[in-house]
Every structure is written in C-alpha cells, then in structure tokens.
Design a protein around this motif. Sequence first.
Motif, PDB file in Angstrom:
ATOM      1  N   THR A 196       0.736   4.228  -2.700  1.00 33.65           N
ATOM      2  CA  THR A 196       0.522   5.605  -2.306  1.00 33.65           C
ATOM      3  C   THR A 196       1.606   6.498  -2.886  1.00 33.65           C
ATOM      4  O   THR A 196       1.333   7.585  -3.375  1.00 33.65           O
ATOM      5  CB  THR A 196       0.530   5.726  -0.773  1.00 33.65           C
ATOM      6  N   SER A 198     -11.927   9.626  -0.697  1.00 36.71           N
ATOM      7  CA  SER A 198     -11.812   9.320  -2.118  1.00 36.71           C
ATOM      8  C   SER A 198     -12.689   8.122  -2.448  1.00 36.71           C
ATOM      9  O   SER A 198     -12.790   7.187  -1.668  1.00 36.71           O
ATOM     10  CB  SER A 198     -10.350   9.019  -2.463  1.00 36.71           C
ATOM     11  N   ALA A 238      -3.075   9.768  -2.109  1.00 39.86           N
ATOM     12  CA  ALA A 238      -2.443   9.618  -0.804  1.00 39.86           C
ATOM     13  C   ALA A 238      -3.459   9.674   0.320  1.00 39.86           C
ATOM     14  O   ALA A 238      -3.352   8.969   1.309  1.00 39.86           O
ATOM     15  CB  ALA A 238      -1.388  10.688  -0.596  1.00 39.86           C
ATOM     16  N   GLN A 271       0.819  -1.198   0.000  1.00 38.63           N
ATOM     17  CA  GLN A 271       0.000   0.000   0.000  1.00 38.63           C
ATOM     18  C   GLN A 271       0.858   1.256   0.000  1.00 38.63           C
ATOM     19  O   GLN A 271       0.514   2.264  -0.591  1.00 38.63           O
ATOM     20  CB  GLN A 271      -0.963  -0.026   1.188  1.00 38.63           C
ATOM     21  N   GLN A 272       2.013   1.148   0.701  1.00 37.81           N
ATOM     22  CA  GLN A 272       2.948   2.273   0.734  1.00 37.81           C
ATOM     23  C   GLN A 272       3.413   2.588  -0.692  1.00 37.81           C
ATOM     24  O   GLN A 272       3.385   3.729  -1.130  1.00 37.81           O
ATOM     25  CB  GLN A 272       4.146   1.905   1.607  1.00 37.81           C
ATOM     26  N   SER A 303      -6.449   8.603   0.603  1.00 38.09           N
ATOM     27  CA  SER A 303      -7.574   7.764   0.201  1.00 38.09           C
ATOM     28  C   SER A 303      -8.577   7.566   1.323  1.00 38.09           C
ATOM     29  O   SER A 303      -9.744   7.328   1.081  1.00 38.09           O
ATOM     30  CB  SER A 303      -7.065   6.403  -0.281  1.00 38.09           C
ATOM     31  N   THR A 304      -8.110   7.688   2.546  1.00 39.21           N
ATOM     32  CA  THR A 304      -9.056   7.507   3.639  1.00 39.21           C
ATOM     33  C   THR A 304      -9.930   8.742   3.813  1.00 39.21           C
ATOM     34  O   THR A 304     -10.941   8.675   4.477  1.00 39.21           O
ATOM     35  CB  THR A 304      -8.334   7.251   4.970  1.00 39.21           C
ATOM     36  N   ARG A 314     -11.214   3.052  -5.580  1.00 42.38           N
ATOM     37  CA  ARG A 314     -10.858   1.818  -4.895  1.00 42.38           C
ATOM     38  C   ARG A 314      -9.440   1.452  -5.287  1.00 42.38           C
ATOM     39  O   ARG A 314      -9.087   1.454  -6.456  1.00 42.38           O
ATOM     40  CB  ARG A 314     -11.801   0.699  -5.335  1.00 42.38           C
ATOM     41  N   ILE A 315      -8.602   1.185  -4.295  1.00 38.96           N
ATOM     42  CA  ILE A 315      -7.220   0.851  -4.615  1.00 38.96           C
ATOM     43  C   ILE A 315      -7.112  -0.643  -4.854  1.00 38.96           C
ATOM     44  O   ILE A 315      -7.379  -1.437  -3.965  1.00 38.96           O
ATOM     45  CB  ILE A 315      -6.272   1.253  -3.473  1.00 38.96           C
TER      46      ILE A 315
END
Lengths: 260, 78, 155
Positions: free
Chosen positions: B56, B69, B63, B52-53, B65-66, B72-73
């Motif tokens: 991002t 946004s 960045a 995930q890092q 996303s929480t 969906r990643i």
Amino acid sequence: MWQFFHKLGSPKWFYGIAGRFMPWLLGIGLLLALSGIVWGLGFAPKDYLQGNSYRIIFIHVPTAFLAQSVYLMMAVAGVVTLVWKMKLADVFVKAVAPVGAALTFLALFTGAVWGQPTWGTWWIWDARLTSMLILLFLYLGVMALGSAIADEKSAARAVAVLVLVGVVNIPIIKYSVNWWNTLHQPATFKLTEKPTMPPEMWVPLLLVVVGLYLWFGWIALYRMQTEVLRRERRSRWVQDLMHPGGRSDVSSGGARADGV
Amino acid sequence: MAFDSLNALIVMEGHGPYVWTCYGVFFLLLGVLVWWSLRERRQLVREQKQLQQQKTEASPLQAGSTAGSFQRINTSRQ
Amino acid sequence: MNPARKRKLSIILFLLAGLAIAVGLATYAFRQNINLFYDPSQIAGGEAPVDVRIRAGGMVEEGSVRRDPDSLKVEFRVTDYASSVTVMYEGILPDLFAEGQGVVATGHLNGEGRFMAEQVLAKHDEQYMPPEVSKALEKASARAEEQGAKELPNY
C-alpha cells in the motif's frame, strides 16, 4: 446435497461457516471434558482390584479412541483427495495430523504409566501396544511427508496414499486384543454391548470422550482455517480480511469473514 | 467425593504420582498444541498485514483498494 | 545438488527409513510370535518349545500358591480351566498378583514340564467395579453356591 458438496470446495465459505461452529465446539467440549475429568478423579469410586490407579482410564481411553477415529477421518479425507481432488480434504489431513500424533502419544504415555503399577511393566511388545506405536509412526510419517514435498498437489497425493496404506493398522489395533493373546485387556466400551463397569464409572468416561471429540472439532477447524488463509493469501477475500487497519478478528478465527 | 481430604486426593493411596503425572502431561501437551496453533495463526496474520502495508505504501494509488478498485493486488514472497 | 533433487532424495530416504522401521518391528513381533504368550493347553499339548525363552499366561489357580518362608521363591499353577502348568519364580510379584487373577510369565520350560519364570506380570480383565460391589458379588455367589448344594438351580 451436491450444492453443499460444491460449496465445501469454496475456502471462503468454509472459513466463515467454521467460525460460526467453533465457539460452540470449544465451549461445550471443554465443559463436558473438564466435568468428566473432575468427576473421574475425585468422585468416581475406586476399583476393587486396581484401587486408584485405574483413574488414568478417564484420559487413556478417550485419547486412544480419538487417536484411532482421527486416523479414520484422515483416511476418508484421503479418498476424497484422490478421487474428487477437493483441496479442503487435504487441508484437513494436514491440519489434524499433529493433533492425532499428540493424542496417540498421550494414549501410549498414559498406558505406560498405568501399566507400571498394574501389570508390573511400562512396556511390552504385545500386539495392541506395538500396533498403537505404529499408529504414532504413521502420524509422524504423514507430517514429515507432507512437509518434504513442496508442490502442493503432489504432496496432497503422496500423503493421501500413505494415509490409505496405513489404514490397515486400525482394525489391527481394534481387534488385536481379541485375535491374539495380549497383556492388554479387551475393550471396556463396546458399541454393541453394555460397558463392563457401573454407571458411576462409565458416565464420566463418556463425558470425557464426547468432550474431547468436540474439542478436537474446534482445534481441527481452527487449524484448517489457518491453512486455508495461508494457501489463499493471494486471493482477494483474504487480502481484504487482512487489510491493514481493518477489522482483525482473524486471529480468533472470527465468524465474520463472509461479511467483509 | 471418593476421598476424605484434599491430601488423600493428592496421595491416592500411593497411586498419586502415576495418576497426576498422566493428567499433567495430558493438559501440558494439549495446551502446547493449542498455543502452537494460535501462534501459527498470529504469525501468518502479522506477516500478511506487513506485506500488504508495504504494498500500500509503495503504491499510494491503490491505497483504497477496498473502495472499489478492480486491481488485484499480487503479493509475492521472495 | 539442485533443490528438487535434494527433496526427492530426502523423500526416498524418508520412505526407506519408514520401511526399515516397519519391517524391523514386524520381524521383532514375529520373532516373539504375535501371540504374546502360550496358554497352559498349548504347553500341555507340546506346542511350546523346551528351554527357549517364551511367555506363559493364564489364571493363577485357587489355592495353588506356595511361598518359601525363607526366600522370595514362590510356586504356583497357571490354568486356563482345561490344563495347567506349574510355575517357579523367585522375586517380587506385582501388586495385582493373586489367586484367581491373570498373569503372564516370561521364562523357559524345563524338561519336566515346569515353567521357570524370570519375570511375572499381572494381567487384568476389562471388569471395573467399586470395592463394595465386588464384596456384594462375592457374598451373593457364596450364597448361591450354598443354595445350589441344597437344591437344583432353577434357571
């Protein structure tokens, strides 16, 4: 009731609720099991015939008992997998199979070490010992089959079928000592009758049995959480949970997954 | 206490080696099982966080996303 | 070979191996008979084969153990309280071997109906109790026997 059943299908809900039970299961389980073991090893009276070697019973019976009930639980989960296709049931089977294998091995090992001084042999091919060895192979088979098939759905189905085929072994283990002549003696604990030992022997034994059950509950939930996280790693709630720099009580199976 | 001394508890009238071997293997095997389960979890969390890092860093726009946004990643493991 | 086929093959091999082990164990168990041993009634009834390696099991009859003072030879009778069979053995007996205790002996029946044992294992029951309780029980049963000789039991 149906709502609960439905909710159980939600991995996120499961992750959170499991985390809430786990500290209790681990704490009370360890307390009961360890106090039962200390009592059994140092304070329970020795047996009139076997002397102190009988103290192995305080881990032999609980591991053997749990090894069989874990398999029964897996069989129930197998039916749920096949009929309702609930993923969590398969997660359970996958998570507990190694635990069941370890418990079965311990029951066989402690039985062998106990048999050496009491019977005069560490192994004999009697019905009880042989059927218990088959249980170990069943657990190992479930583990191997689960990892041999890459597709999650077909793996779940195949494993469930194997578990269900193997379940015939459980009554054979339980009643082998009554149906056939065996070197192994009949059960000490029966659900319907008084135990064949005095309270200062069966109370510590019961403590270890209950404690080990609770400990099993903890490790089963913990391993299920891991499997749920692995399977759901592409979903939003897991990604939020694992957000870099985010709160990280994930490793301890934190209870706050639902609070993200 | 069923024994007069610590030594008597260890020797157990000659049955000590049998009894203590059983209890030793019991705690060892269950301990290994717990350790293995904890390690599995730690490894999974570490790998996932790394992935995930990277994601991002590769796309700074997501960045936060929480912070609301809708994107969906999707991480894929190659 | 592509990965999917390889996987299929490994599953088949695995199932075959599992089946082989299961069948092997089953035949092994049946060859020795699922019953681990013959009891004295079966032996007296002629169910047990002569001069074949079998096991015999039961209780060691009280007062039947005779040891040879010059060697490890020992002779005793094994009973199921209906019939009994004489067992001959040479070797070290397990710690739990005693009159009134269960045993399982491996060996063969000779033509005279004696059991020639190569190995004697102790079989214990599911009763566990502290030594004091066992002694108290023995005393109580001895007393009951004395009284029983004088008067009829009132139960």
